[in-house]
Design an enzyme around this catalytic site. Structure first.
Site, PDB file in Angstrom:
ATOM      1  CB  CYS A 117      -0.923  -0.009   1.207  1.00 31.11           C
ATOM      2  SG  CYS A 117      -1.993  -1.445   1.183  1.00 31.11           S
ATOM      3  CG  HIS A 257      -3.364   3.219   1.808  1.00 31.16           C
ATOM      4  ND1 HIS A 257      -3.701   2.795   0.544  1.00 31.16           N
ATOM      5  CD2 HIS A 257      -3.461   2.120   2.619  1.00 31.16           C
ATOM      6  CE1 HIS A 257      -3.974   1.500   0.585  1.00 31.16           C
ATOM      7  NE2 HIS A 257      -3.844   1.073   1.827  1.00 31.16           N
ATOM      8  CG  ASN A 287      -6.666  -1.132   0.392  1.00 34.64           C
ATOM      9  OD1 ASN A 287      -5.889  -0.647  -0.445  1.00 34.64           O
ATOM     10  ND2 ASN A 287      -6.250  -1.642   1.535  1.00 34.64           N
TER      11      ASN A 287
END
Ligand code: UT7
Length: 330
Positions: A117, A257, A287
């Site tokens: 990520c 994020h 995500n």
């Protein structure tokens, strides 16, 4: 006015697949419900790349094409493409390699960068350094993941979180101090046990056994990752503004994020930022791992103004985490 070269973001591109996987559809696949997903994560829907022969590079390519159109430049002018991803088309050739070919970027070199990520932030710092060195003039930094390729759609703990998507930025030299101002990047491989893919690498190459044990999917111990993410993403973002002698008032946008709305809220609180200054599109895309931050920039690009100060922040598998300060100058 300074003569030092900085890496300005001069264009943004993005791509999300057409297929919308809603919470309602997930309710039919696993034992979950819309209310749980929205209150525990903030996600309402995510995009899934469907279709034979389509992979991560097929999301990078349209994102980069938008950039080329906007800046009116030819693919041959690109010097380098760095793709943050943990879902490369193949282990080799790299996604960057394949994207260069599909784009006709015949003068470019490039590589994939695996930091889960935090992949976009790691790639952005690396790409900025190439520009700052004076050696390269047009560097594309992309964050792209086809998470649906490694999600177990029978595991309710992970399948509700992830989606597919890609975003990219063009970095070009600037001598007025615009672009990437500062970056703090961290890594702790000790966190590997809590979020990883068990097989498919050199430790456990693919075998009949690894496939039947479902070891080619994301494995996550959600609560442990959550605890680290809440603390580390907030701490590093706070440290970044402190060391640049900035306060919350100076920051125009937090670009976090998008893993869990609760993690984003904790980071904004620690920095003293109100919700209006926080980019949030997790409800629509879920995500997308390395894709989240550039997809926020893509969604918000028309609202960004010259001289805006942005803090980009991420936490993810590795563990990897970090924060980057940008002075917007498109
Ligand atoms: O981007 C990379 C980094 N990753 C992250 O930042 C993710 C960090 N972790 C998280 O975001 C959260 O931990 C999750 C969203 C993954 C899970 O949320 P949680 O609040 O930590 O839930 P939990 O794992 O503590 O589970 C709570 C309960 C459990 O039931 P019991 O044992 O209390 O009866 C789970 O079995 O919720 C249950 N549960 C679900 N219920 C409905 C877990 N997943 C689901 C689900 N639907 N999809």
């Amino acid at each position: 006015m300074t003569s030092k070269i900085s890496a300005a973001i001069t264009a943004v591109g993005g791509y999300v697949p057409d297929y919308v996987l809603t919470n309602a559809e997930l309710e039919k696949m696993v034992d979950t419900n819309d209310e749980w997903i929205r209150t525990r994560t903030g996600i309402s829907e995510r995009r899934i790349l469907k279709g034979e022969g389509l992979a991560t590079s097929d999301m990078v390519v349209p994102a980069v094409k938008q950039i080329l159109e906007k800046r009116n430049i030819a693919p041959e002018e690109i010097d380098c493409i760095i793709v943050g991803t943990v879902t490369p088309d193949t282990i080799f050739p790299s996604t960057a390699n394949l994207a260069c070919h599909k784009l006709g970027a015949v003068n470019a070199w490039g590589y994939d960068l695996a930091a889960a990520c935090s992949g976009f932030l790691y790639a952005l710092t690396t790409g900025a350094a190439l520009i700052e060195s004076g050696r390269y003039k047009k560097v594309i930094v992309a964050g792209a993941d086809k998470m649906s390729a490694i999600v177990d759609f029978s595991d309710r703990a992970t399948c509700i979180i992830f989606g597919d998507g890609a975003g990219a930025v063009l970095l070009e030299p600037n001598t007025e101090g615009y672009g990437v101002k500062d970056s703090i990047l961290r890594s702790d491989g000790g966190g590997g046990n809590y979020l990883h893919m068990k097989a498919g690498g050199s430790l456990h190459p693919a075998s009949v056994e690894t496939v039947s044990n479902k070891e080619h999917f994301i494995y996550q111990e959600g609560q442990t990752v959550f605890k680290h993410a809440v603390k580390d993403m907030a701490d590093v973002s706070y440290e970044l503004i402190q060391r640049n002698n900035l306060t919350a008032d100076d920051i125009t946008w937090l670009v976090p994020h998008q893993a869990n709305k609760r993690i984003i809220d904790a980071t904004a609180n620690r920095m003293g930022l109100p919700a209006e200054k926080v980019m949030l599109n997790i409800q629509r895309y879920g995500n997308t791992t390395a894709g989240t931050i550039p997809l926020c920039l893509w969604d918000w690009q028309d609202r960004l103004k010259k001289d805006d100060l942005l803090v980009l922040a991420a936490f993810g598998g590795g563990f990897t985490w970090g924060a980057t300060l940008i002075k917007w100058g498109v």
